[in-house]
Motif scaffolding. Structure first.
Motif, PDB file in Angstrom:
ATOM      1  N   GLU A   1     -13.771 -11.470  42.466  1.00 17.79           N
ATOM      2  CA  GLU A   1     -12.847 -12.460  41.912  1.00 17.79           C
ATOM      3  C   GLU A   1     -12.362 -12.121  40.515  1.00 17.79           C
ATOM      4  OE1 GLU A   1     -15.380 -16.260  40.785  1.00 17.79           O
ATOM      5  OE2 GLU A   1     -15.947 -15.524  42.769  1.00 17.79           O
ATOM      6  N   ARG A   2     -13.215 -11.497  39.683  1.00 12.42           N
ATOM      7  CA  ARG A   2     -12.741 -11.121  38.348  1.00 12.42           C
ATOM      8  C   ARG A   2     -11.559 -10.162  38.461  1.00 12.42           C
ATOM      9  NH1 ARG A   2     -16.969  -8.325  36.658  1.00 12.42           N
ATOM     10  NH2 ARG A   2     -18.120 -10.138  35.926  1.00 12.42           N
ATOM     11  N   LYS A   3     -11.668  -9.224  39.393  1.00 15.51           N
ATOM     12  CA  LYS A   3     -10.589  -8.255  39.597  1.00 15.51           C
ATOM     13  C   LYS A   3      -9.344  -8.942  40.155  1.00 15.51           C
ATOM     14  CE  LYS A   3      -8.620  -4.202  40.464  1.00 15.51           C
ATOM     15  NZ  LYS A   3      -9.304  -3.282  41.385  1.00 15.51           N
ATOM     16  N   ALA A   4      -9.519  -9.853  41.107  1.00 11.92           N
ATOM     17  CA  ALA A   4      -8.367 -10.519  41.720  1.00 11.92           C
ATOM     18  C   ALA A   4      -7.608 -11.353  40.697  1.00 11.92           C
ATOM     19  CB  ALA A   4      -8.824 -11.387  42.887  1.00 11.92           C
ATOM     20  N   ILE A   5      -8.335 -12.073  39.838  1.00 12.33           N
ATOM     21  CA  ILE A   5      -7.670 -12.874  38.806  1.00 12.33           C
ATOM     22  C   ILE A   5      -6.957 -11.964  37.813  1.00 12.33           C
ATOM     23  CG2 ILE A   5      -8.022 -14.543  36.943  1.00 12.33           C
ATOM     24  CD1 ILE A   5     -10.489 -15.557  38.481  1.00 12.33           C
ATOM     25  N   SER A   6      -7.631 -10.903  37.386  1.00 13.20           N
ATOM     26  CA  SER A   6      -7.015  -9.957  36.442  1.00 13.20           C
ATOM     27  C   SER A   6      -5.754  -9.353  37.042  1.00 13.20           C
ATOM     28  CB  SER A   6      -8.007  -8.854  36.084  1.00 13.20           C
ATOM     29  OG  SER A   6      -9.171  -9.376  35.492  1.00 13.20           O
ATOM     30  N   MET A   7      -5.844  -8.979  38.300  1.00 10.61           N
ATOM     31  CA  MET A   7      -4.700  -8.393  38.997  1.00 10.61           C
ATOM     32  C   MET A   7      -3.527  -9.355  39.013  1.00 10.61           C
ATOM     33  SD  MET A   7      -4.691  -7.081  42.927  1.00 10.61           S
ATOM     34  CE  MET A   7      -3.155  -6.745  43.805  1.00 10.61           C
ATOM     35  N   ALA A   8      -3.804 -10.639  39.272  1.00  9.54           N
ATOM     36  CA  ALA A   8      -2.732 -11.637  39.319  1.00  9.54           C
ATOM     37  C   ALA A   8      -2.052 -11.784  37.965  1.00  9.54           C
ATOM     38  CB  ALA A   8      -3.292 -12.974  39.797  1.00  9.54           C
ATOM     39  N   LEU A   9      -2.839 -11.750  36.885  1.00  9.07           N
ATOM     40  CA  LEU A   9      -2.255 -11.874  35.550  1.00  9.07           C
ATOM     41  C   LEU A   9      -1.367 -10.680  35.218  1.00  9.07           C
ATOM     42  CD1 LEU A   9      -4.353 -14.187  35.254  1.00  9.07           C
ATOM     43  CD2 LEU A   9      -4.661 -13.443  32.881  1.00  9.07           C
ATOM     44  N   VAL A  10      -1.845  -9.476  35.548  1.00 13.27           N
ATOM     45  CA  VAL A  10      -1.062  -8.281  35.239  1.00 13.27           C
ATOM     46  C   VAL A  10       0.175  -8.209  36.140  1.00 13.27           C
ATOM     47  CG1 VAL A  10      -1.101  -5.760  35.123  1.00 13.27           C
ATOM     48  CG2 VAL A  10      -3.101  -7.067  34.409  1.00 13.27           C
ATOM     49  N   ASP A  11       0.026  -8.605  37.392  1.00 17.38           N
ATOM     50  CA  ASP A  11       1.181  -8.655  38.297  1.00 17.38           C
ATOM     51  C   ASP A  11       2.275  -9.534  37.713  1.00 17.38           C
ATOM     52  OD1 ASP A  11       2.818  -8.697  40.747  1.00 17.38           O
ATOM     53  OD2 ASP A  11       1.967 -10.702  41.049  1.00 17.38           O
ATOM     54  N   ARG A  12       1.891 -10.707  37.205  1.00 14.37           N
ATOM     55  CA  ARG A  12       2.905 -11.615  36.630  1.00 14.37           C
ATOM     56  C   ARG A  12       3.523 -11.026  35.366  1.00 14.37           C
ATOM     57  NH1 ARG A  12       6.264 -13.642  34.441  1.00 14.37           N
ATOM     58  NH2 ARG A  12       6.960 -15.822  34.364  1.00 14.37           N
ATOM     59  N   ALA A  13       2.730 -10.355  34.544  1.00 15.02           N
ATOM     60  CA  ALA A  13       3.268  -9.748  33.324  1.00 15.02           C
ATOM     61  C   ALA A  13       4.296  -8.668  33.648  1.00 15.02           C
ATOM     62  CB  ALA A  13       2.133  -9.163  32.487  1.00 15.02           C
ATOM     63  N   LEU A  14       4.067  -7.941  34.749  1.00 13.18           N
ATOM     64  CA  LEU A  14       4.976  -6.856  35.123  1.00 13.18           C
ATOM     65  C   LEU A  14       6.278  -7.368  35.743  1.00 13.18           C
ATOM     66  CD1 LEU A  14       2.429  -4.311  36.659  1.00 13.18           C
ATOM     67  CD2 LEU A  14       3.651  -4.094  34.482  1.00 13.18           C
ATOM     68  N   ARG A  15       6.360  -8.657  36.035  1.00 13.16           N
ATOM     69  CA  ARG A  15       7.554  -9.214  36.679  1.00 13.16           C
ATOM     70  C   ARG A  15       8.608  -9.672  35.673  1.00 13.16           C
ATOM     71  NH1 ARG A  15       6.214 -13.678  40.908  1.00 13.16           N
ATOM     72  NH2 ARG A  15       8.339 -13.143  41.538  1.00 13.16           N
ATOM     73  N   TRP A  16       8.435  -9.363  34.407  1.00 13.70           N
ATOM     74  CA  TRP A  16       9.327  -9.879  33.370  1.00 13.70           C
ATOM     75  C   TRP A  16      10.786  -9.523  33.635  1.00 13.70           C
ATOM     76  CZ3 TRP A  16      12.390  -6.570  30.572  1.00 13.70           C
ATOM     77  CH2 TRP A  16      12.060  -5.212  30.631  1.00 13.70           C
ATOM     78  N   GLU A  17      11.040  -8.319  34.136  1.00 15.98           N
ATOM     79  CA  GLU A  17      12.423  -7.871  34.307  1.00 15.98           C
ATOM     80  C   GLU A  17      13.109  -8.616  35.440  1.00 15.98           C
ATOM     81  OE1 GLU A  17      14.936  -3.679  34.288  1.00 15.98           O
ATOM     82  OE2 GLU A  17      12.818  -3.664  34.841  1.00 15.98           O
ATOM     83  N   GLU A  18      12.423  -8.739  36.592  1.00  9.77           N
ATOM     84  CA  GLU A  18      13.041  -9.417  37.729  1.00  9.77           C
ATOM     85  C   GLU A  18      13.254 -10.897  37.454  1.00  9.77           C
ATOM     86  OE1 GLU A  18      10.180 -10.718  41.102  1.00  9.77           O
ATOM     87  OE2 GLU A  18       9.354  -8.813  40.382  1.00  9.77           O
ATOM     88  N   LEU A  19      12.466 -11.464  36.527  1.00 13.65           N
ATOM     89  CA  LEU A  19      12.616 -12.881  36.192  1.00 13.65           C
ATOM     90  C   LEU A  19      13.540 -13.098  35.007  1.00 13.65           C
ATOM     91  CD1 LEU A  19       8.894 -13.991  36.629  1.00 13.65           C
ATOM     92  CD2 LEU A  19      10.800 -14.381  38.200  1.00 13.65           C
TER      93      LEU A  19
END
Length: 363
Positions: free
Chosen positions: A282-300
């Motif tokens: 779960e620590r990895k899954a939560i971290s992954m979700a945060l980084v995934d959202r940070a990388l979406r800045w351009e499309e948003l």
């Protein structure tokens, strides 16, 4: 420059023998079995499976034993073995809404339809050493039996979607690129980024996620839902004309909910980050979700603050611990020619500097 090492076979053989002796440890102490590692070091096994991109608890346990507990080395072993396996086909996407959940929590909805399930978690432990564990052979208190009724458990974000309060996920490519069979290249779409993150080093992804929470990426989400459980894996068999269930895998899935102020084309609503990892990770899954959202800045249509977690090339090129380890550890191998050239250069520069100094002193 890499140079060949000759005449060192005996030394290498002796090093291997010494490694085997160190791996075994004191012969008077009972040897760890693969089953013991698989059943009692489950979180380590899960990490090796996730970052090794191969779901096989027994092989992951074997790799941990062979690597003397070095999880990155174990991941390396699993990935190397994975390359020898033939591929017969591709399974259908798993349906995580049909997950038989051992753990399901939400930080956004208290009265979660289907109920919150704390499951096996360290969250409410006191983080004090339990010396009772040193008394080997003591059986733990039995946990109450939890029976799944087989009813699909809807995702929390679905409730927000009913009110159009969360951005709908765009359809991805019909056949995403496969990072386990093709080298990473750019531009990297979101499916490829998610693949890289799910097999990325947990510590690195965690550090990036933490950096976004501290302001380097403007990313402080709510955990919409975190769920851990078992899902069936199905595959279409052309000769049969229908799908069959190949088995089950344990997954950890996390969806984060982030505020989004909107753009010229999108109304204000929530967006999400996503993480999906083998095993209870779960620590990895939560971290992954945060980084995934940070990388979406351009499309948003958001601003790039220059944070490391928003730089897709920085994140993806450095997340892979096998690649990082190889590049890091190669410098301990012989570089005699390289160093000799550097040594000669430094000697020449020093000689020139000393000559200049003497000349200036004479003048």
């Amino acid at each position: 420059m890499y140079v060949a090492v000759k005449g060192g076979e005996r030394a290498i053989d002796n090093a291997h023998a010494w490694l085997a002796e160190e791996r075994r440890g004191d012969p008077s102490v009972a040897e760890l079995s693969i089953a013991q590692i698989r059943e009692q070091l489950t979180l380590a096994v899960n990490r090796v499976m996730a970052e090794g991109s191969l779901y096989d608890p027994d092989l992951a346990a074997l790799a941990i034993k062979q690597a003397r507990g070095d999880l990155i080395e174990a991941v390396f072993l699993i990935r190397a073995y994975r390359t020898t396996l033939p591929r017969f086909g591709a399974s259908h996407p798993v349906d995580t809404a049909a997950m038989a959940c051992d753990r399901r929590i939400s930080a956004t909805f208290k009265d979660l339809p289907g109920g919150q399930i704390l499951g096996p978690t360290f969250d409410y432990t006191h983080r004090l050493l339990d010396f009772a564990l040193a008394a080997e052979g003591l059986a733990p208190d039995a946990a109450p039996e939890a029976e799944a009724d087989g009813t699909p458990v809807p995702h929390v974000t679905g409730f927000l979607a009913r009110e159009d309060l969360i951005q709908p996920e765009p359809d991805g490519p019909a056949t995403p690129r496969d990072l386990t069979r093709e080298p990473l290249d750019f531009p990297a779409d979101r499916p490829l980024r998610l693949q890289a993150l799910t097999r990325g080093d947990e510590g690195f992804v965690l550090s990036l996620a933490y950096s976004t929470q501290r302001g380097y990426g403007k990313n402080h989400p709510f955990v919409g839902e975190l769920r851990i459980g078992t899902v069936p894996v199905e595959m279409e068999i052309p000769e049969l004309g229908f799908s069959i269930e190949l088995g089950e895998v344990v997954l950890t899935e996390c969806e984060t909910v982030n505020q989004f102020t909107g753009s010229k084309t999108e109304p204000p609503q929530f967006t999400r980050g996503y993480g999906l990892v083998f095993g209870q990770t779960e620590r990895k899954a939560i971290s992954m979700a945060l980084v995934d959202r940070a990388l979406r800045w351009e499309e948003l249509g958001e601003d790039n603050s220059g944070a490391p977690a928003q730089d897709v090339e920085f994140v993806l090129y450095h997340a892979d611990n096998v690649q990082a380890t190889g590049f890091l550890e190669h410098i301990k191998l012989p570089h005699y020619v390289d160093f000799q050239s550097e040594l000669e250069l430094i000697r020449r520069l020093r000689a020139e500097a000393m000559a200049t100094t003497r000349q200036e002193a004479a003048e």
